[in-house]
Design an enzyme around this catalytic site. Structure first.
Site, PDB file in Angstrom:
ATOM      1  N   ASN A   6       0.830  -1.205   0.000  1.00 39.03           N
ATOM      2  CA  ASN A   6       0.000   0.000   0.000  1.00 39.03           C
ATOM      3  C   ASN A   6       0.869   1.262   0.000  1.00 39.03           C
ATOM      4  OD1 ASN A   6      -2.453   1.615   0.141  1.00 39.03           O
ATOM      5  ND2 ASN A   6      -3.410  -0.203   1.004  1.00 39.03           N
ATOM      6  N   ARG A   7       0.299   2.381   0.438  1.00 38.77           N
ATOM      7  CA  ARG A   7       0.928   3.691   0.228  1.00 38.77           C
ATOM      8  C   ARG A   7       1.582   4.252   1.488  1.00 38.77           C
ATOM      9  NH1 ARG A   7      -3.678   3.262  -2.845  1.00 38.77           N
ATOM     10  NH2 ARG A   7      -3.378   3.715  -5.070  1.00 38.77           N
ATOM     11  N   HIS A  23       3.489   0.064  -2.708  1.00 40.48           N
ATOM     12  CA  HIS A  23       3.911  -1.334  -2.808  1.00 40.48           C
ATOM     13  C   HIS A  23       5.428  -1.507  -2.877  1.00 40.48           C
ATOM     14  CE1 HIS A  23      -0.212  -2.292  -2.959  1.00 40.48           C
ATOM     15  NE2 HIS A  23      -0.409  -2.262  -4.255  1.00 40.48           N
ATOM     16  N   HIS A  36      -1.187  -9.708  -3.646  1.00 39.71           N
ATOM     17  CA  HIS A  36      -1.971  -8.735  -4.405  1.00 39.71           C
ATOM     18  C   HIS A  36      -2.748  -9.385  -5.550  1.00 39.71           C
ATOM     19  CE1 HIS A  36      -2.909  -5.145  -6.846  1.00 39.71           C
ATOM     20  NE2 HIS A  36      -2.669  -4.432  -5.762  1.00 39.71           N
ATOM     21  N   ASP A  62     -11.033   1.702  -3.299  1.00 44.44           N
ATOM     22  CA  ASP A  62      -9.587   1.533  -3.142  1.00 44.44           C
ATOM     23  C   ASP A  62      -9.274   1.984  -1.717  1.00 44.44           C
ATOM     24  OD1 ASP A  62      -6.924   1.066  -3.492  1.00 44.44           O
ATOM     25  OD2 ASP A  62      -6.612   2.554  -5.081  1.00 44.44           O
ATOM     26  N   GLN A  90      -7.416  -4.205   2.491  1.00 43.80           N
ATOM     27  CA  GLN A  90      -7.596  -3.260   1.402  1.00 43.80           C
ATOM     28  C   GLN A  90      -8.518  -3.865   0.352  1.00 43.80           C
ATOM     29  OE1 GLN A  90      -6.241  -0.214   1.436  1.00 43.80           O
ATOM     30  NE2 GLN A  90      -6.575   0.555  -0.634  1.00 43.80           N
ATOM     31  N   GLU A  93      -6.719  -7.491   0.201  1.00 47.27           N
ATOM     32  CA  GLU A  93      -5.331  -7.570   0.661  1.00 47.27           C
ATOM     33  C   GLU A  93      -5.230  -7.350   2.173  1.00 47.27           C
ATOM     34  OE1 GLU A  93      -2.825  -4.924  -1.940  1.00 47.27           O
ATOM     35  OE2 GLU A  93      -4.809  -4.489  -2.757  1.00 47.27           O
TER      36      GLU A  93
END
Length: 380
Positions: free
Chosen positions: A104-105, A130, A204, A278, A316, A344
């Site tokens: 993720n971010r 990622h 993922h 998202d 996620q 995820e």
């Protein structure tokens, strides 16, 4: 024919041995192709007794296929991906890959640990996504074990050097895929570090329980999640820090809902920001030792069901919002928005910068661990 007298076994023992052999899940190691520079890639195929099979590539420790039967007995591959290794290398889509060092971010690619600041590559606008573009998904993992038996399994390992993509610590990571005859694929991640660092590993895969490439896509799949809250995001998809109740919103999956019901509801600003779903959901039981139920995904037409269990606190949900018809997937299928669903399990996005989120810090002598399970079945 085996005779009981010749090996000293009674008939009952022979029946038991024969049954155990028949019921054993199998693992087969195969060559899978080469990368552009000639690096060989292998595959391991795990097969169970209920028609479930999984194919895993050493490139990215990637789940290339997951085949499951439907109500009519017909099987379908339920994960999006590619037929050949080169396509995974040439198109960084993360499809089925093991994600690390941080799934993720991370906002602006920056975090502070032990009073020291670290800068990661920016590969998602102003943020890191990622791992930063050269993460675990871009590495060829080494196979350390392949086993058949009550559970067929493959274990793959990877050494990530200190400073790789800006992350501190030399990290030795391992992922084990295990398939049993009941139809459960367990994915176990472990990692150890030589310095304090951050880790957040997941898989993922994008799923479609109707079968990848199905004409209707995945948005008629029904989803259930035991999550009473989610983390809304800003216009760069970084969590604001709030955990917002799902009740009364299109983010409420506490009871089974068809994904299409909320996907195009532009009344919710969060749907507009994400171009769909998202978003990270805060699973009600939080971080646990044993895997807990996180999601149930079902295709009503075929009856295929997948339950996702995990030890992590967040999940996620991503509805393939950036698939725009330019990606040519398996069997020549053109992948479009909504053709797959990512579920995820992970720590929350941007957790290193948000102290009230569950910490992603890992220290020497205290290995990282995450166990997730994809439990496949058929609804009556």
């Amino acid at each position: 024919m085996i005779k009981a007298r010749s090996i000293g076994l009674g008939i009952a023992a022979i029946v038991a041995v024969s049954a155990s052999i028949a019921d054993a899940a199998t693992a087969e190691r195969l060559t899978a192709g080469t990368l552009r520079d000639g690096t060989p890639v292998e595959a391991v195929v795990l097969r169970g007794d209920k028609g479930v099979s999984a194919r895993i590539l050493t490139y990215g420790a990637t789940l290339q296929s997951l085949v499951a039967p439907g109500r009519d007995g017909l099987t379908a591959d339920v994960v999006l991906g590619f037929d050949d290794v080169r396509s995974y290398e040439e198109k960084q889509t993360f499809l089925g890959a093991t994600i690390g060092r941080y799934a993720n971010r991370i906002a602006k690619g920056r975090f502070t640990l032990g009073g020291q600041s670290y800068q990661l590559p920016l590969n998602n606008g102003a943020n890191t996504l990622h791992g930063g573009g050269q993460g675990f998904d871009r590495s060829v993992w080494s196979i350390s074990s392949v086993k058949s038996g009550a559970q067929a399994s493959v274990t793959m390992t990877l050494l990530s050097p200190d400073g790789a993509s800006g992350y501190p610590g030399e990290v030795t990571a391992s992922v084990t895929y295990s398939l049993d005859d009941a139809g459960s694929l367990t994915i176990s991640f472990t990692a150890a570090t030589t310095k304090p660092t951050i880790l957040n590993l997941t898989n993922h895969a994008l799923f479609n329980m109707a079968g990848e490439g199905s004409a209707e896509g995945a948005m008629m799949n029904r989803l259930t999640m035991p999550a009473s809250g989610y983390t809304p995001v800003d216009d760069t998809l970084i969590p604001t820090g709030e955990i917002r109740p799902v009740a009364g919103t299109v983010f409420d999956f506490t009871k089974a809902r068809v994904l299409a019901d909320g996907l195009r509801d532009g009344h919710d600003a969060q749907i507009r920001i994400g171009r769909g779903y998202d978003h990270n959901f805060a699973i009600d039981r939080g971080l646990t030792i044993a895997p807990k139920m996180m999601a149930r995904l079902e295709d009503p037409s075929s009856g295929r069901v997948m339950e996702v269990l995990s030890t992590e606190p967040g999940l996620q949900l991503y509805t393939g919002n950036f698939l725009d018809g330019t990606l040519l997937g398996k069997h020549g299928h053109v992948y479009r928005m909504g053709d797959g669903i990512a579920l995820e399990p992970q720590k929350f996005p941007d957790a290193p910068n948000q102290p009230h989120f569950v910490s992603a810090r890992v220290d020497p002598g205290k290995p990282y661990r995450h166990v997730m399970v994809l439990r496949l079945s058929v609804a009556k």
